[in-house]
Design an enzyme around this catalytic site. Structure first.
Site, short mmCIF file in Angstrom:
data_model
loop_
_atom_site.label_atom_id
_atom_site.label_comp_id
_atom_site.label_asym_id
_atom_site.label_seq_id
_atom_site.Cartn_x
_atom_site.Cartn_y
_atom_site.Cartn_z
N GLU A 159 -20.49 85.98 42.90
CA GLU A 159 -20.43 87.13 42.21
C GLU A 159 -19.15 86.82 41.40
O GLU A 159 -18.14 86.36 41.75
CB GLU A 159 -19.77 88.17 43.21
CG GLU A 159 -20.89 88.56 44.38
CD GLU A 159 -22.04 89.41 43.62
OE1 GLU A 159 -22.00 89.63 42.57
OE2 GLU A 159 -22.84 89.64 44.52
N CYS B 271 -14.14 93.17 38.44
CA CYS B 271 -14.84 92.39 37.81
C CYS B 271 -16.04 93.42 37.12
O CYS B 271 -16.85 93.06 36.13
CB CYS B 271 -15.75 91.75 38.68
SG CYS B 271 -16.48 92.62 40.23
N GLY C 131 -15.27 85.41 42.64
CA GLY C 131 -14.04 85.02 42.04
C GLY C 131 -14.43 84.72 40.43
O GLY C 131 -15.48 85.07 39.99
N THR D 297 -14.58 79.20 38.67
CA THR D 297 -14.31 78.69 39.87
C THR D 297 -15.74 78.61 40.54
O THR D 297 -16.10 77.54 41.44
CB THR D 297 -13.32 79.52 40.82
OG1 THR D 297 -12.37 79.71 40.09
CG2 THR D 297 -13.01 78.86 42.05
N GLY D 298 -16.56 79.41 40.16
CA GLY D 298 -18.02 79.38 40.76
C GLY D 298 -18.79 78.40 40.31
O GLY D 298 -19.60 77.70 41.03
N GLU E 117 -12.76 87.64 29.62
CA GLU E 117 -12.26 88.77 30.85
C GLU E 117 -10.88 88.69 30.94
O GLU E 117 -10.24 87.53 31.26
CB GLU E 117 -12.92 88.20 31.97
CG GLU E 117 -12.87 89.07 33.11
CD GLU E 117 -13.31 88.94 34.55
OE1 GLU E 117 -13.31 87.53 34.90
OE2 GLU E 117 -13.92 89.50 35.21
N LYS F 162 -12.22 82.48 53.83
CA LYS F 162 -10.89 82.26 53.19
C LYS F 162 -10.47 83.14 52.03
O LYS F 162 -11.01 83.39 51.02
CB LYS F 162 -10.96 80.95 52.38
CG LYS F 162 -9.65 80.32 52.33
CD LYS F 162 -9.33 79.14 51.11
CE LYS F 162 -9.33 79.90 49.69
NZ LYS F 162 -8.11 80.57 49.35
P1 NAD Z 1 -10.52 82.72 41.69
O1 NAD Z 1 -11.76 82.19 41.20
O2 NAD Z 1 -9.22 82.13 41.02
O3 NAD Z 1 -10.05 82.68 43.28
C1 NAD Z 1 -11.19 82.99 44.14
C2 NAD Z 1 -11.12 82.66 45.52
O4 NAD Z 1 -11.62 81.10 45.02
C3 NAD Z 1 -9.62 82.34 46.15
O5 NAD Z 1 -9.77 82.55 47.29
C4 NAD Z 1 -9.42 80.97 45.65
O6 NAD Z 1 -8.33 80.52 46.50
C5 NAD Z 1 -10.63 80.10 45.78
N1 NAD Z 1 -10.81 79.06 45.01
C6 NAD Z 1 -9.91 78.56 43.78
N2 NAD Z 1 -10.38 77.57 43.15
C7 NAD Z 1 -11.14 76.84 44.31
C8 NAD Z 1 -11.97 75.77 44.34
N3 NAD Z 1 -11.68 74.59 43.66
N4 NAD Z 1 -12.81 75.53 45.41
C9 NAD Z 1 -13.25 76.59 46.23
N5 NAD Z 1 -12.38 77.71 46.36
C10 NAD Z 1 -11.45 77.91 45.19
O7 NAD Z 1 -10.64 84.02 41.50
P2 NAD Z 1 -9.50 85.38 41.45
O8 NAD Z 1 -8.82 85.27 40.47
O9 NAD Z 1 -9.04 85.23 42.85
O10 NAD Z 1 -10.44 86.67 41.18
C11 NAD Z 1 -10.57 87.16 39.81
C12 NAD Z 1 -12.12 86.96 39.43
O11 NAD Z 1 -13.01 87.45 40.55
C13 NAD Z 1 -12.37 87.73 38.51
O12 NAD Z 1 -13.16 86.67 37.41
C14 NAD Z 1 -13.45 88.51 38.87
O13 NAD Z 1 -14.17 89.15 37.77
C15 NAD Z 1 -14.17 87.99 40.02
N6 NAD Z 1 -14.75 88.99 40.79
C16 NAD Z 1 -16.12 89.23 40.62
C17 NAD Z 1 -16.83 90.27 41.48
C18 NAD Z 1 -17.98 90.24 41.49
O14 NAD Z 1 -18.59 90.80 42.43
N7 NAD Z 1 -19.01 89.71 40.51
C19 NAD Z 1 -15.67 91.03 42.23
C20 NAD Z 1 -14.39 90.70 42.14
C21 NAD Z 1 -13.73 89.68 41.34
#
Ligand code: NAD
Length: 493
Positions: A260, A294, A238, A242-243, A395, A185
């Site tokens: 991640e 990130c 993400g 959310t994690g 962040e 997704k």
């Molecule tokens: P996000 O958490 O908003 O979304 C990430 C994904 O999760 C999207 O596909 C989103 O639709 C999905 N999602 C959102 N809510 C959900 C739920 N309740 N259940 C299941 N899935 C859900 O993150 P973002 O805004 O897309 O990305 C930015 C974030 O990602 C930043 O915090 C960044 O640091 C992090 N990031 C981390 C790494 C790493 O490797 N550590 C790499 C890239 C980005």
């Protein structure tokens, strides 16, 4: 569906890939995809939900259970399919880069690099497929003890919008090499390359249902994947919040979870470092991808005796960063991913000022009228920052850096670690002992010395503390997508 790459391209109606078919959402709903450089709608994508996730998981399970299916193929044959996939992606570099740039506002040169990077990741796991093996273990009881490495089954892969295709490749590559079937997704802001790559997967020869791509909101489609009892593992990149939600959702069937998450990484400069090299290279460690990284080195911790020199050189290098139209080959920093994200980062500029930090450069919209309609923001450097300030603790995920002075090695490490995150960081010093002591003292998964390089396809990547669970890339990622089975054989005559 090949994409019209002409400037007059209309609005394309994208489709999901489920069970080898390109399909609309079960209820026919769609959502709009906006180009952040213009504000214009460029495509629609299916607004998938629980029913679509159910369909994708069923298709993936059928593909996994097929007695002649993906999981039963000789590992070398799986590897050859992955290699073909890698080559196809590389052959489509221009098309995929064009999609990514229009969808996310990142410079075309970066998008091209990302597509090639994703292709290299698939190539790496093509080679890894037939190098996944267990051990023989000298146990106490007489007999032979051995381990088997087996695929988990259906895995759910949820990726963010900052590096859409690359993050998908980090998960699909090892998951497929190990023989799993996948439901991917992409983020709603950036689904275009994932959907196109889902189509290319069929061309590469993956059997139907091995790679399914579902689009839709995180709160519904994403949550349905994380909670689905038929999904054995969920891999997520993400935001940290959310994690945390994914972990809660995954608890129902005790899914394996790898995460991640976010970061607030330190860039530590000692007085004995090559300051000029630090200042020339480090703007890209925080402003690249418009700061939506990130690993962004968003806190510069500088030894007080060279503080003024570092501020001056870093600000001068920041002024040289080319902000412009993402489609322009010369552009180094394009737009933020959306107007909402741009406004969020602008709010942080106000927060920094209200906290008493000094804005040395940037933080405003570009003056070029040709950029007036896009989600642009000039890279911002704050000096006079204390680690307790919100701009140093949260962040921001935008082109903003905070400069914080320190007096001793111990204080540098204390400040570096005074964050709930622990993803990456850099140390700059000509004293290798000091650099290594500092690198060892920092609680983060990815460290670099005298450079800002975080990511190597062949090496483990992931976070300490609230930056995540598990290590992606390299052979470490195989652990995330395999079960280990221990088999003991009694050898008594
Ligand atoms: P996000 O958490 O908003 O979304 C990430 C994904 O999760 C999207 O596909 C989103 O639709 C999905 N999602 C959102 N809510 C959900 C739920 N309740 N259940 C299941 N899935 C859900 O993150 P973002 O805004 O897309 O990305 C930015 C974030 O990602 C930043 O915090 C960044 O640091 C992090 N990031 C981390 C790494 C790493 O490797 N550590 C790499 C890239 C980005």
């Amino acid at each position: 569906m090949a994409i019209d790459q002409t400037a007059s391209a209309g609005i394309s109606a994208l489709k999901m890939v489920i069970g080898g078919q390109t399909v609309d959402a079960a209820d026919g709903q769609t959502f709009e995809i906006v180009n952040p450089a213009t504000g214009g709608v460029i495509a629609t994508a299916p607004l998938g939900g629980k029913a679509d996730v159910d369909g994708a998981v069923e298709a993936a399970q059928r593909a996994f259970d097929d007695p002649k299916g993906w999981g039963t193929w000789a590992a070398g044959k799986r590897g050859r399919t992955l290699a073909k996939f890698a080559a196809l992606i590389k052959d489509h570099t221009d098309e995929l880069a064009w999609l990514e740039t229009r969808n996310t506002g990142k410079p075309i040169s970066s998008s091209r690099g990302e597509v090639v990077g994703a292709s290299l990741v698939f190539d790496y796991y093509a080679g890894a497929a037939n190098k996944i093996f267990g051990q023989t273990i000298p146990v106490t009881k007489p007999g032979l003890d051995l381990t088997l490495r087996e695929p988990i089954g259906v895995v759910g892969l949820i990726v963010p919008w900052n590096f859409p295709l690359l993050m998908a490749s980090w998960k699909l590559g090892p998951a497929l090499a190990a023989g799993n079937t996948c439901v991917l997704k992409p983020a709603s802001l950036s689904p275009m390359t994932a959907l196109r790559v889902g189509e290319l997967a069929l061309e590469a020869g993956f059997p139907p249902g091995v790679i399914n791509v579902v689009t839709g909101p995180g709160g519904t489609a994403g949550a349905a994947i994380a909670a689905h009892p038929g999904v054995g593992k969920v891999a997520f990149t993400g935001e940290t919040t959310t994690g945390q939600e994914i972990m809660r959702l995954a608890a129902g069937n005790v899914k394996k979870v790898s995460l991640e998450l976010g970061g607030k990484s330190p860039n530590i400069v000692y007085a004995d470092a090559d300051i000029e090299r630090f200042a020339a290279e480090s703007p890209y460690s925080v402003f690249d991808n418009c700061g939506q990284d990130c690993c962004a080195r968003s806190r510069i911790l500088v030894e007080r005796s060279v503080h003024d020199q570092v501020v001056e050189l870093f600000a001068a290098a920041t002024r040289k960063v080319v902000v412009g139209d993402p489609a322009d080959e010369a552009t180094e920093v394009g737009t933020l991913v959306s107007f909402k994200q741009r406004d969020r980062v602008r709010d942080y500029i106000e927060i920094g000022l209200s906290e008493g930090a000094t804005l040395v450069v940037g933080g405003e919209a570009p003056t070029d009228p040709a950029l007036a309609d896009g989600a642009y923001l000039m890279p911002a450097v704050f000096d006079g920052v204390r680690n307790e300030m919100r701009i140093a603790g949260e962040e921001i995920f935008g082109p903003v850096v905070s400069i914080i002075p320190f007096d001793t090695e111990a204080e540098a490490m204390r400040l570096a670690n005074a964050t709930p995150y622990g993803l990456s960081g850099s140390v700059w010093s000509r004293d290798i002992g000091k650099a290594l002591r500092t690198a060892r003292g920092i609680q983060a998964g990815v460290l670099s010395v005298n450079c800002n390089s975080s990511v190597h396809t062949e090496a483990p990547f992931g976070g300490y503390k609230m930056s995540g669970i598990g290590r992606e890339l390299g052979m470490s990622a195989i652990d995330l997508y395999t079960e280990t089975k221990n088999v003991f054989i009694d050898l008594r005559p």
